[in-house]
Design an enzyme around this catalytic site. Structure first.
Site, PDB file in Angstrom:
ATOM      1  N   HIS A 197       2.184  59.703 -41.265  1.00 28.86           N
ATOM      2  CA  HIS A 197       1.966  59.749 -39.800  1.00 28.86           C
ATOM      3  C   HIS A 197       3.239  59.691 -38.933  1.00 28.86           C
ATOM      4  O   HIS A 197       3.589  60.300 -38.082  1.00 28.86           O
ATOM      5  CB  HIS A 197       0.850  58.674 -39.559  1.00 28.86           C
ATOM      6  CG  HIS A 197       0.847  58.347 -38.011  1.00 28.86           C
ATOM      7  ND1 HIS A 197      -0.277  58.666 -37.167  1.00 28.86           N
ATOM      8  CD2 HIS A 197       1.767  57.584 -37.229  1.00 28.86           C
ATOM      9  CE1 HIS A 197       0.047  58.273 -35.998  1.00 28.86           C
ATOM     10  NE2 HIS A 197       1.122  57.637 -35.990  1.00 28.86           N
ATOM     11  N   GLU A 198       4.109  58.599 -39.607  1.00 25.02           N
ATOM     12  CA  GLU A 198       5.336  58.306 -38.788  1.00 25.02           C
ATOM     13  C   GLU A 198       6.265  59.625 -38.889  1.00 25.02           C
ATOM     14  O   GLU A 198       6.971  60.031 -38.051  1.00 25.02           O
ATOM     15  CB  GLU A 198       6.172  57.191 -39.332  1.00 25.02           C
ATOM     16  CG  GLU A 198       5.533  55.976 -39.062  1.00 25.02           C
ATOM     17  CD  GLU A 198       5.088  55.584 -37.808  1.00 25.02           C
ATOM     18  OE1 GLU A 198       5.996  56.066 -36.864  1.00 25.02           O
ATOM     19  OE2 GLU A 198       4.182  54.806 -37.290  1.00 25.02           O
ATOM     20  N   GLU A 236      -0.259  60.826 -30.531  1.00 20.00           N
ATOM     21  CA  GLU A 236      -0.786  59.730 -31.785  1.00 20.00           C
ATOM     22  C   GLU A 236      -1.476  60.725 -32.692  1.00 20.00           C
ATOM     23  O   GLU A 236      -1.588  60.699 -33.772  1.00 20.00           O
ATOM     24  CB  GLU A 236      -1.351  58.694 -31.480  1.00 20.00           C
ATOM     25  CG  GLU A 236      -0.538  57.447 -31.032  1.00 20.00           C
ATOM     26  CD  GLU A 236       0.384  57.110 -31.907  1.00 20.00           C
ATOM     27  OE1 GLU A 236       0.171  57.266 -33.005  1.00 20.00           O
ATOM     28  OE2 GLU A 236       1.646  56.486 -31.702  1.00 20.00           O
ATOM     29  N   HIS A 249       5.442  62.216 -36.285  1.00 16.29           N
ATOM     30  CA  HIS A 249       6.119  61.983 -34.847  1.00 16.29           C
ATOM     31  C   HIS A 249       7.689  62.747 -35.000  1.00 16.29           C
ATOM     32  O   HIS A 249       7.679  63.128 -34.099  1.00 16.29           O
ATOM     33  CB  HIS A 249       6.454  60.535 -34.892  1.00 16.29           C
ATOM     34  CG  HIS A 249       5.153  59.689 -34.376  1.00 16.29           C
ATOM     35  ND1 HIS A 249       4.352  60.129 -33.193  1.00 16.29           N
ATOM     36  CD2 HIS A 249       4.448  58.371 -34.714  1.00 16.29           C
ATOM     37  CE1 HIS A 249       3.127  59.321 -32.953  1.00 16.29           C
ATOM     38  NE2 HIS A 249       3.342  58.429 -33.877  1.00 16.29           N
TER      39      HIS A 249
HETATM   40 ZN   LIG Z   1       1.945  56.934 -34.122  1.00 15.87          ZN
END
Ligand SMILES: [Zn+2]
Length: 283
Positions: free
Chosen positions: A134-135, A190, A138
């Site tokens: 997930h990171e 997100e 980003h």
């Molecule tokens: Zn996040």
């Protein structure tokens, strides 16, 4: 594109959005910022945040070779996938020695920071893989561009990107204070990072539901010790968000059953808590 060409393109796009709604304009501004901010500037920003973390906030990295190689073993599977989507990022992964903070974050330039407290809160590799992926998402999706526009306004970001106001970079970092450049990501960002994360987790061979079970766990933890799970306040887990993630995994047919062996992580967690396990399976 040369800088002048980028600036002209930016001006043209923005003049087209003059009659648009706020949301449309914000989205157009982010597109412009993503095109304006170069990889080199992202790297520079990432290095400034790193210095801020190390020198002002005095974060200490965990240097336990077993923990470090465990995390690196995971990112070695995940980051080559991110590399395909966004080549040229110089990934750098650090474990921050802070067992009380359950958090992880990414900065421009491909720096991923995970707190030892987050390692302690996860039950298996699939959950950690979900967070790390997930990171990485980003970074791949250049979400810092929108954060910078929100913090500074597009004019200032453009001036920075065009090299007209280099000192602005330090101001961004200093102004963000707290945890480096960690301004809140938007809900859309997100969700996008969740999607990248689920794809990478699955493609790396881990169960893509890991992020979902981790969120569930943090919500329970938040019930008994409020404020502990910083990752949760940076990542509000609305029912919508979890539902979208489930649906996305099903719709894309993302599979992967790996990462449910708890042995190595359990032994490392015991070690992080000050124990001294006789042996570390698989390390
Ligand atoms: Zn996040």
């Amino acid at each position: 594109m040369t800088r002048a060409a980028r600036a002209a393109a930016a001006a043209a796009i923005l003049s087209l959005t003059a009659g648009c709604s706020h949301a449309q304009r914000a989205s157009a501004e982010t597109t412009v910022a993503k095109a304006l901010i170069s990889d080199e500037q992202e790297n520079q920003l990432g290095m400034q945040v790193k210095q801020e973390l190390e020198q002002k906030q005095k974060v200490k990295y965990l240097d336990d070779p077993q923990v470090v190689s465990f995390v690196k073993g995971m990112t070695d599977r995940i980051l080559p996938l991110a590399e395909k989507d966004r080549p040229g990022v110089k990934w750098d992964v650090k474990v921050i020695d802070d067992p009380k903070t359950v958090n992880a974050f990414a900065t421009p330039g491909g720096h991923l920071y995970v707190y030892s407290g987050l390692l302690g809160a996860a039950d298996d590799e699939a959950e950690l893989a979900g967070v790390l992926s997930h990171e990485a998402g980003h970074v791949v999706a250049r979400h810092s561009a929108r954060q910078m526009v929100d913090a500074l306004g597009l004019q200032a970001v453009a001036a920075l990107a065009l090299g007209q106001n280099p000192s602005m970079l330090s101001k961004v970092v200093a102004g963000a204070g707290g945890q480096g450049l960690m301004l809140a990501n938007s809900r859309e960002d997100e969700t996008e990072a969740d999607e990248y994360g689920a794809r990478y987790t699955s493609a790396a061979g881990y169960d893509p539901n890991g992020l979902i079970t981790f969120f569930d766990k943090l919500r329970k933890m938040e019930g008994s010790s409020p404020g502990l799970a910083k990752f949760l306040s940076d990542h509000p887990t609305t029912p919508d968000r979890i539902a979208h993630l489930r649906q996305y995994i099903a719709q894309k047919g993302l599979s992967g059953s790996g990462g449910h062996d708890r042995g190595t992580l359990a032994a490392l967690k015991q070690k992080l808590r000050g124990g001294n396990p006789a042996s570390l399976p698989g390390s």
